[in-house]
Scaffold this motif. Structure first.
Motif, PDB file in Angstrom:
ATOM      1  N   LEU A   1      77.231  -0.695 -51.442  1.00  0.00           N
ATOM      2  CA  LEU A   1      78.335  -0.840 -52.389  1.00  0.00           C
ATOM      3  C   LEU A   1      78.619   0.513 -53.042  1.00  0.00           C
ATOM      4  O   LEU A   1      77.685   1.224 -53.412  1.00  0.00           O
ATOM      5  CB  LEU A   1      77.971  -1.842 -53.485  1.00  0.00           C
ATOM      6  N   HIS A   2      79.874   0.828 -53.182  1.00  0.00           N
ATOM      7  CA  HIS A   2      80.235   2.036 -53.923  1.00  0.00           C
ATOM      8  C   HIS A   2      80.214   1.677 -55.411  1.00  0.00           C
ATOM      9  O   HIS A   2      80.696   0.605 -55.794  1.00  0.00           O
ATOM     10  CB  HIS A   2      81.628   2.530 -53.505  1.00  0.00           C
TER      11      HIS A   2
ATOM     12  N   LEU B   1      72.268   3.386 -59.193  1.00  0.00           N
ATOM     13  CA  LEU B   1      73.000   4.032 -58.101  1.00  0.00           C
ATOM     14  C   LEU B   1      72.311   3.779 -56.765  1.00  0.00           C
ATOM     15  O   LEU B   1      72.959   3.502 -55.755  1.00  0.00           O
ATOM     16  CB  LEU B   1      73.115   5.539 -58.348  1.00  0.00           C
ATOM     17  N   LYS B   2      70.988   3.838 -56.750  1.00  0.00           N
ATOM     18  CA  LYS B   2      70.240   3.610 -55.511  1.00  0.00           C
ATOM     19  C   LYS B   2      70.337   2.146 -55.071  1.00  0.00           C
ATOM     20  O   LYS B   2      70.383   1.861 -53.875  1.00  0.00           O
ATOM     21  CB  LYS B   2      68.796   4.060 -55.671  1.00  0.00           C
TER      22      LYS B   2
ATOM     23  N   GLU C   1      76.197  -9.145 -60.587  1.00  0.00           N
ATOM     24  CA  GLU C   1      75.005  -8.835 -61.388  1.00  0.00           C
ATOM     25  C   GLU C   1      74.807  -7.326 -61.528  1.00  0.00           C
ATOM     26  O   GLU C   1      74.414  -6.846 -62.595  1.00  0.00           O
ATOM     27  CB  GLU C   1      73.761  -9.500 -60.796  1.00  0.00           C
ATOM     28  N   LEU C   2      75.086  -6.566 -60.465  1.00  0.00           N
ATOM     29  CA  LEU C   2      75.020  -5.103 -60.591  1.00  0.00           C
ATOM     30  C   LEU C   2      76.054  -4.611 -61.606  1.00  0.00           C
ATOM     31  O   LEU C   2      75.794  -3.671 -62.357  1.00  0.00           O
ATOM     32  CB  LEU C   2      75.245  -4.431 -59.233  1.00  0.00           C
TER      33      LEU C   2
ATOM     34  N   SER D   1      82.039   2.487 -57.828  1.00  0.00           N
ATOM     35  CA  SER D   1      83.355   2.149 -58.385  1.00  0.00           C
ATOM     36  C   SER D   1      83.770   0.731 -58.016  1.00  0.00           C
ATOM     37  O   SER D   1      84.460   0.057 -58.784  1.00  0.00           O
ATOM     38  CB  SER D   1      84.417   3.155 -57.941  1.00  0.00           C
ATOM     39  N   GLU D   2      83.349   0.248 -56.845  1.00  0.00           N
ATOM     40  CA  GLU D   2      83.632  -1.132 -56.439  1.00  0.00           C
ATOM     41  C   GLU D   2      82.965  -2.111 -57.410  1.00  0.00           C
ATOM     42  O   GLU D   2      83.559  -3.115 -57.820  1.00  0.00           O
ATOM     43  CB  GLU D   2      83.107  -1.349 -55.019  1.00  0.00           C
ATOM     44  N   VAL D   3      81.734  -1.812 -57.784  1.00  0.00           N
ATOM     45  CA  VAL D   3      80.991  -2.671 -58.707  1.00  0.00           C
ATOM     46  C   VAL D   3      81.637  -2.645 -60.093  1.00  0.00           C
ATOM     47  O   VAL D   3      81.816  -3.685 -60.726  1.00  0.00           O
ATOM     48  CB  VAL D   3      79.512  -2.231 -58.769  1.00  0.00           C
ATOM     49  N   ILE D   4      82.008  -1.461 -60.555  1.00  0.00           N
ATOM     50  CA  ILE D   4      82.639  -1.330 -61.873  1.00  0.00           C
ATOM     51  C   ILE D   4      83.985  -2.047 -61.885  1.00  0.00           C
ATOM     52  O   ILE D   4      84.308  -2.767 -62.840  1.00  0.00           O
ATOM     53  CB  ILE D   4      82.762   0.145 -62.274  1.00  0.00           C
ATOM     54  N   ASN D   5      84.789  -1.874 -60.831  1.00  0.00           N
ATOM     55  CA  ASN D   5      86.090  -2.562 -60.776  1.00  0.00           C
ATOM     56  C   ASN D   5      85.915  -4.075 -60.849  1.00  0.00           C
ATOM     57  O   ASN D   5      86.657  -4.756 -61.564  1.00  0.00           O
ATOM     58  CB  ASN D   5      86.841  -2.191 -59.498  1.00  0.00           C
ATOM     59  N   TYR D   6      84.945  -4.597 -60.115  1.00  0.00           N
ATOM     60  CA  TYR D   6      84.684  -6.039 -60.141  1.00  0.00           C
ATOM     61  C   TYR D   6      84.327  -6.477 -61.561  1.00  0.00           C
ATOM     62  O   TYR D   6      84.805  -7.501 -62.049  1.00  0.00           O
ATOM     63  CB  TYR D   6      83.542  -6.367 -59.167  1.00  0.00           C
ATOM     64  N   ASN D   7      83.490  -5.690 -62.221  1.00  0.00           N
ATOM     65  CA  ASN D   7      83.058  -6.022 -63.576  1.00  0.00           C
ATOM     66  C   ASN D   7      84.229  -5.992 -64.555  1.00  0.00           C
ATOM     67  O   ASN D   7      84.357  -6.872 -65.411  1.00  0.00           O
ATOM     68  CB  ASN D   7      81.951  -5.056 -64.015  1.00  0.00           C
ATOM     69  N   VAL D   8      85.098  -5.015 -64.418  1.00  0.00           N
ATOM     70  CA  VAL D   8      86.260  -4.912 -65.311  1.00  0.00           C
ATOM     71  C   VAL D   8      87.171  -6.117 -65.129  1.00  0.00           C
ATOM     72  O   VAL D   8      87.602  -6.740 -66.109  1.00  0.00           O
ATOM     73  CB  VAL D   8      87.024  -3.587 -65.085  1.00  0.00           C
TER      74      VAL D   8
END
Length: 183
Positions: A145-146, A137-138, A67-68, A148-155
């Motif tokens: 969670l970093h 970010l907060k 969701e993030l 970039s970890e969230v973005i990688n998961y989303n990609v």
């Protein structure tokens, strides 16, 4: 994950603005689409937190990451529409850095209020978008969670959902990434 897919993941994670532009639906009011998307994703995070806090279930971190990531996608859609490259922009251009630093860290006591504040849209889309980016970010920090970890998961998720790397109503509704998870 095959080598070609891994290379694509690395490229799109580093060039997330381009990735989001490719997958954004064309011919619609994208600011409105982003607003509705953010509203729905914040509700999904709230639901996960509600289950954890009040029904005493384990916090579903995979769902939180997902969701993030979706919030970040819709946030990036607005950043793209505004022509803001968050990596090349000083926040002082539009938002006082001191003001951002004054915002408290997200904690158990104010989590509800931070989530609720994500639902507030005023008339200054650029300021609201940068405000949301800082709160996102907060939230990542709160959940340890970093970004970039969230973005990688989303990609990864969206590469499965949209194998042609273009938005289609059919792929959006079929949700191939969810079907794969069930198997």
């Amino acid at each position: 994950m095959q080598d070609g897919q891994k290379a694509s993941l690395e490229y799109y994670a580093k060039n997330y603005d381009e990735f989001v532009a490719m997958l954004s639906k064309k011919g619609i009011n994208q600011h409105e689409h982003a607003a509705y998307g953010i509203l729905s994703e914040v509700g999904e995070i709230a639901s996960a937190i509600k289950k954890h806090r009040f029904y005493e279930t384990p916090l579903d971190m995979e769902n939180i990451i997902e969701e993030l990531g979706d919030i970040r996608f819709f946030l990036q859609m607005n950043l793209n529409l505004l022509g803001i490259n968050i990596h090349n922009k000083s926040l002082n251009d539009s938002l006082a850095l001191e003001e951002i630093q004054e915002w408290p860290a997200v904690n158990d006591d104010n989590l509800f209020y931070v989530l609720r504040s994500l639902l507030k849209f005023e008339y200054d889309v650029e300021r609201d978008t940068l405000d949301l980016w800082c709160k996102w970010l907060k939230l990542c920090a709160y959940f340890k969670l970093h970004p970039s970890e969230v973005i990688n998961y989303n990609v990864v998720k969206l590469m499965k959902r949209y194998p042609s790397m273009q938005f289609s109503n059919e792929d959006a509704l079929a949700r191939a990434d969810k079907q794969e998870a069930k198997e």
